[in-house]
Design a protein around this motif. Structure first.
Motif, mmCIF file in Angstrom:
data_model
loop_
_atom_site.group_PDB
_atom_site.id
_atom_site.type_symbol
_atom_site.label_atom_id
_atom_site.label_comp_id
_atom_site.label_asym_id
_atom_site.label_seq_id
_atom_site.Cartn_x
_atom_site.Cartn_y
_atom_site.Cartn_z
ATOM 1 N N HIS A 67 56.231 69.562 60.431
ATOM 2 C CA HIS A 67 54.870 69.512 59.941
ATOM 3 C C HIS A 67 53.996 70.486 60.718
ATOM 4 N N HIS B 101 50.126 73.844 53.792
ATOM 5 C CA HIS B 101 50.645 73.110 52.641
ATOM 6 C C HIS B 101 51.282 74.107 51.695
ATOM 7 N N THR C 26 57.413 69.360 56.128
ATOM 8 C CA THR C 26 56.535 70.344 55.477
ATOM 9 C C THR C 26 56.980 71.771 55.690
#
Length: 444
Positions: free
Chosen positions: A96, A100, A276
């Protein structure tokens, strides 16, 4: 046969990656969201969506806190915040960063929760504060205890690393909320799926260094490295933090380490939970759900001790500790000891590999000065857990099978008890209705 799960951590492991995989395996997102409200954590948003990692379709779960909206309105970045005394240590979550990757996201499901928390709001929380939140929630007692075990392991690792006491280790407000949801959510999801045995592969930690309040810290982060002791792990080739303290704590408390697919394990379903980051390898956690049977002729142990001088109020707590630590069964037998003194024999059925842990609990949590143990064999029926819906709510049902036939149907007592108290109906009425619904479900 036990319902089991095999976790492949080739891209590391974090709490939300495991929870994403468990949702992909069949745990309803709406069910988890509803259960998380029982923690009364205040305002947060749960993210659940499908993403693609190097060609693998996976499920992505995340928790978005109010102060993170300004950074990322779709997938909040993740931190695990802890500090001990004046030491502030931030751990980035597995896979992460603050980006995005919108080209990968699809079918996004978001649930926003906004309610007044039952606990006092302040910037930092120690283990006592976290324990208060969990124990005063409306979750099942088993979920509370397992969640607390994981959080305690996390706090103990941080305390050891920083040279502080457990009470001096503080979780930041933001980090505490998403970590509570990750840990309680994983424990709840495993219970929903009826998982009785958890295996984890060699865990890749990543390598290199990460920035934190102390400066550059090695990967794995010190707390993560502490938690991974006793579990097979290695750096791998990726220069990022792939395994987080939360992921390591979950495996430390709940899983058995293995260097290959466990002997006797037969998988029936594969699921993926995503991080992510886009890496050179698929940034996913793969889990296989199936059944596991110990080797034929394998022995179990019974460990026991005679106790004649302990407060009777302590027995339920000790039994719960033993069961949560992996005991297969635990029971009390009234006995008469020397000089005609009434006493209890506390017996524990366990896997041989858990003997040291069970002995430690017996000798620290009871007044016994010793523990004896001996080998036993057993035969068990295959068990399956499912859920039936009644007008009053949902009840978990355990089916017992022998030679492919259902030989017993048992509604979960605690579920029935909650519905009886909530509805005003008698407990036996709820249990009978649940059993009837389970039988009807079998006939469909």
């Amino acid at each position: 046969m036990k319902k089991a799960i095999y976790i492949e951590a080739f891209a590391g492991i974090s709490g939300n990656m495991l929870l994403g995989a468990l949702i992909d395996a069949g745990v309803p997102f709406d069910y988890l969201a509803s259960e998380m409200k029982k923690l009364h954590l205040g305002e947060y948003e749960l993210i659940n969506e499908r993403v693609n990692k190097c060609g693998i379709d996976a499920n992505y779960f995340n928790v978005l806190l109010p102060d993170e909206h300004q950074h990322d309105v779709t997938i909040g970045h993740r931190h695990e915040h802890t500090h001990a005394g004046h030491h502030h240590h931030e751990h980035g979550d597995t896979g992460h960063n603050h980006e995005h990757h919108s080209d990968c996201a699809q079918h996004c499901h978001q649930v926003k929760v906004s309610e007044e928390p039952v606990h006092h709001h302040h910037e930092h929380r120690n283990l006592h504060d976290i324990a208060h939140i969990i124990t005063h929630s409306d979750l099942h007692d088993k979920i509370k205890m397992q969640s607390l075990q994981v959080f305690t392991a996390l706090a103990e690792a941080e305390a050891k690393v920083h040279g502080k006491t457990v009470d001096e280790v503080h979780f930041h407000e933001v980090g505490a909320i998403d970590t509570i949801i990750d840990i309680a959510g994983c424990v709840l999801a495993l219970e929903y799926l009826g998982i009785e045995k958890i295996f984890v592969s060699n865990i890749h930690t990543g390598s290199g260094f990460v920035n934190c309040a102390h400066g550059l810290m090695p990967v794995p982060a010190p707390a993560t490295a502490e938690l991974l002791q006793g579990l097979q792990h290695s750096h791998g080739k990726i220069e990022k933090e792939l395994t987080t303290p939360t992921g390591a704590a979950l495996m430390k408390v709940l899983a058995v380490s293995t260097n290959d697919i466990p002997q006797g394990f037969s998988g029936s379903k594969i699921a993926y939970g995503a991080g992510t980051w886009d890496l050179e390898i698929p940034n996913v956690l793969r889990i296989s759900i199936g059944e596991w049977e110990a080797e034929a002729g394998g022995e179990l142990l019974v460990a026991e001790c005679n106790i004649d001088d302990m407060n009777g109020e302590l027995y339920p707590y000790v039994q719960e500790r033993l069961l949560q630590a992996g005991a297969l069964d635990c029971w009390l037998t009234p006995i008469i000891m020397k000089k005609g003194r009434p006493a209890q024999t506390l017996s524990v059925l366990l896997d041989p590999q858990n003997l040291d842990q069970m002995t430690d609990i017996l000798l620290t949590e009871t007044t016994s000065l010793g523990v004896r143990y001996y080998a036993v064999h057993r035969h068990i029926n295959y068990r399956k857990v499912t859920i039936v819906s009644l007008p009053e709510g949902e009840v978990r049902i355990k089916y017992a099978q022998m030679d492919g036939k259902i030989v017993n149907i048992a509604p979960e007592f605690e579920d029935c008890k909650v519905l009886a108290l909530k509805s005003g109906h008698s407990l036996k009425t709820i249990m009978q209705a649940a059993a009837a619904a389970a039988e009807a479900q079998l006939e469909q």
